[in-house]
Enzyme design. Structure first.
Site, PDB file in Angstrom:
ATOM      1  N   CYS A  84       0.690  -1.268  -0.054  1.00  0.00           N
ATOM      2  CA  CYS A  84       0.106   0.095  -0.014  1.00  0.00           C
ATOM      3  C   CYS A  84       0.697   1.265   0.082  1.00  0.00           C
ATOM      4  CB  CYS A  84      -0.972   0.001   1.099  1.00  0.00           C
ATOM      5  SG  CYS A  84      -2.228   1.269   0.960  1.00  0.00           S
ATOM      6  N   HIS A 193      -3.830  -4.904  -0.491  1.00  0.00           N
ATOM      7  CA  HIS A 193      -3.535  -5.468   0.869  1.00  0.00           C
ATOM      8  C   HIS A 193      -3.804  -7.045   0.943  1.00  0.00           C
ATOM      9  CE1 HIS A 193      -3.422  -1.890   3.333  1.00  0.00           C
ATOM     10  NE2 HIS A 193      -4.326  -1.478   2.717  1.00  0.00           N
ATOM     11  N   GLU A 195      -2.605  -9.113   3.164  1.00  0.00           N
ATOM     12  CA  GLU A 195      -3.106  -9.613   4.516  1.00  0.00           C
ATOM     13  C   GLU A 195      -4.619  -9.457   4.754  1.00  0.00           C
ATOM     14  OE1 GLU A 195      -3.049  -4.985   5.133  1.00  0.00           O
ATOM     15  OE2 GLU A 195      -1.854  -6.635   3.981  1.00  0.00           O
TER      16      GLU A 195
END
Length: 213
Positions: A84, A193, A195
């Site tokens: 990001c 992202h 995650e």
């Protein structure tokens, strides 16, 4: 420090718990350390550079915590993953706040245009770009086991515009086409992202931990 340690750089602007937990899930027993200590970053085998928030704040916090050189050195010497804002900060300059980045990669960071942003059905698209979107891949080991046009989770108003097309390994479309993944030598960086991107996001993180640039 244990061999194979993965350092997640903490400069006060990242969703560090989510990133570190996702890495631990695929780390196969290797140590994942969230750290603001340049010495720990220097000693790690791999480095992850996440970030959330506004580019001027992120750059200011990086300098305030004495981590700028640690990031530059890590990006020059070991497997390095930007996420990001951690991708955007690698470039030379950002329109967000009109601030210089780290200048590790050539190119600019630009904002999505507010006007004339429309989906295929003609509906207006809002900025920030928030939600799941397809990523078109260019061959790179980071995509191993991930289907072409797999969907990843995005939250951003700005995107990188590399000066060198050879850096681009992933593209997406939100009103306009944009670069969402880049790589050079030991560096890979993504706008989305991983995650927060379910199975494919974890696969990408596992690929990074297995990657031998």
């Amino acid at each position: 420090m244990p061999a194979g340690t993965i350092a997640v750089i903490d400069y006060g602007m990242g969703n560090l718990r989510s990133v570190s937990k996702a890495l631990e899930h695929v780390a196969d027993g290797r140590s994942v350390v969230v750290t603001a200590d340049p010495a720990v970053v220097a000693a790690a085998e791999r480095v992850v550079f996440p970030g959330q928030g506004a580019m001027p704040d992120c750059m200011a916090e990086l300098d305030a915590r004495g981590l700028r050189q640690a990031v530059i050195d890590a990006a020059a010497s070991k497997p390095f993953l930007g996420i990001c804002i951690g991708e955007q900060m690698l470039f030379e300059h950002s329109e967000e706040g009109d601030v210089p980045g780290l200048g590790i990669l050539p190119g600019q960071v630009r904002r999505f245009p507010d006007a004339a942003m429309a989906a295929a059905d003609g509906s207006r698209l809002k900025v920030p770009h928030m939600g799941w979107n397809e990523v078109t891949q260019t061959a790179h080991p980071i995509w191993s086991g991930i289907a072409q046009d797999a969907r990843f989770y995005f939250v951003h108003s700005y995107f990188v515009v590399p000066a060198d097309e050879a850096l681009v390994i992933g593209r997406a479309h939100y009103g306009v086409p944009f670069t969402c993944a880049v790589a050079r030598d030991n560096i890979v960086a993504v706008q989305f992202h991983p995650e927060k991107s379910a199975r494919d996001g974890l696969q990408l993180l596992a690929n990074f931990l297995a990657w031998r640039p």
